[in-house]
Design a protein around this motif. Structure first.
Motif: not given
Length: 345
Positions: A288-293, A220-223, A302-308, A210-214
């Motif tokens: 995940n962090d996308a919720g704040a970013i 745009a962001a990839i989480v 924002t897009v999220a790429v996750s490892l199963p 949240r603070t880093a995105a600010f």
């Protein structure tokens, strides 16, 4: 062991629950300092690394992974020298009893509870509440325990790091695997300028991101994250969320974020271009962090790429090495697409 896996092992075996990420941060800084154009440490402790590319980006892009892991924190020492604790992050209490742990960086202990032969019949069928658990370090009383431990000390699971059968089994794969992917990417030549954030305190409220995105003010962001794979015995396929070995996972929605629809589709195109498998997350769950970013300032696409990952938020998680390597390729391709303005090539 492959060079990339050696780094992943160092990251996963470092101890760093939320608020105690120092050891992890030191490893990351040592790895990226020769390659980053500039590095900033935020007041909360997140790393913001800027990497100059061959060209200025059409879209200002931030890539994000979190450094912290779930764990516990000591809250009280009993007269008998046992340590009461609270969870740091979301841990299923079913997995706690009997687990070996380390208090601080060096004090071994084990999570204990009332012996099973002393339980009432109805108690035997239930998970033990955290308030009834304790950590036993072998101290004979409070006075001896206080020579080694104080309330506020961090507690982490002890874990293996094993790469047999094409799998990686370890503690803290959420999200040290994401951190490792970003480190690898940062070491490469980039087509466009990009920002890389290694965030603190994701497990306790998304505070670092949240603070880093600010601070970064991205367009745009990839989480990068790990997500629950329930592809185990007794779970119907429709409830398995995703499958280990099925490739990186792309989310369309979770409990905190509705993801950018264009970037969601673009991620599948990036996977195809990179020649790797990819799968959609088959549930609206977690976060995940996308919720704040994505709600920072006026909003961030924002897009999220996750490892199963099986057994997420426990002492040992499990990912497929193939998925990890595919995530590296997919994220690199997707980042270039987004930073370049959304190429459809």
């Amino acid at each position: 062991m492959m060079t990339g896996l050696k780094l992943l092992k160092r990251l996963c075996t470092a101890r760093g629950i939320s608020g105690f990420e120092d050891e992890v941060r030191d490893i990351i800084l040592k790895e990226i300092e020769p390659y980053a154009t500039s590095i900033e440490i935020t007041p909360l402790g997140s790393i913001i690394a800027f990497k100059k590319g061959a060209n200025p980006p059409r879209t200002k892009l931030m890539l994000n992974a979190h450094m912290d892991e779930v764990g516990m924190i000591v809250t009280y020492i009993t007269d008998e020298g046992l340590l009461k604790f609270s969870n740091v992050g979301g841990i299923d209490r079913h997995v706690l009893c009997g687990k070996p742990v380390t208090v601080g960086n060096r004090i071994p202990g084990v999570i204990g509870a009332k012996p099973i032969h002393l339980l009432e019949e109805e108690e035997k069928e239930k998970a033990v509440p955290v308030k009834d658990l304790y950590i036993d370090i072998g101290a004979k009383d409070r006075e001896e325990a206080e020579q080694y431990v104080l309330p506020g000390d961090a507690v982490t699971f002890n874990s293996i790091f094993d790469t047999s059968h094409g799998m990686v089994k370890s503690r803290a794969l959420d999200d040290r695997a994401g951190c490792a992917v970003l480190i690898d990417m940062l070491k490469n030549n980039l087509e466009y300028d990009m920002y890389f954030v290694f965030a603190v305190q994701e497990e306790t409220g998304l505070n670092g991101s949240r603070t880093a995105a600010f601070a970064v003010e991205p367009d745009a962001a990839i989480v990068l994250e790990s997500t629950t794979a329930a592809d185990v015995a007794g779970v119907d396929r429709e409830n398995q969320v995703c499958n280990v070995g099925g490739g990186p996972v792309i989310s369309f929605m979770d409990r905190h974020t509705i993801y950018d629809r264009e970037y969601y589709r673009m991620a599948f195109r990036a996977a195809k271009k990179a020649g790797v498998k990819c799968q959609a997350k088959r549930a609206v769950a977690g976060g995940n962090d996308a919720g704040a970013i994505h709600v920072s300032r006026s909003g961030v696409r924002t897009v999220a790429v996750s490892l199963p990952c099986r057994y997420l938020h426990s002492a040992v998680g499990m990912i497929a090495l193939e998925d990890y390597q595919s995530m590296q390729k997919l994220v690199f391709e997707l980042a270039e697409m987004i930073a370049g303005g959304g190429s459809n090539d």
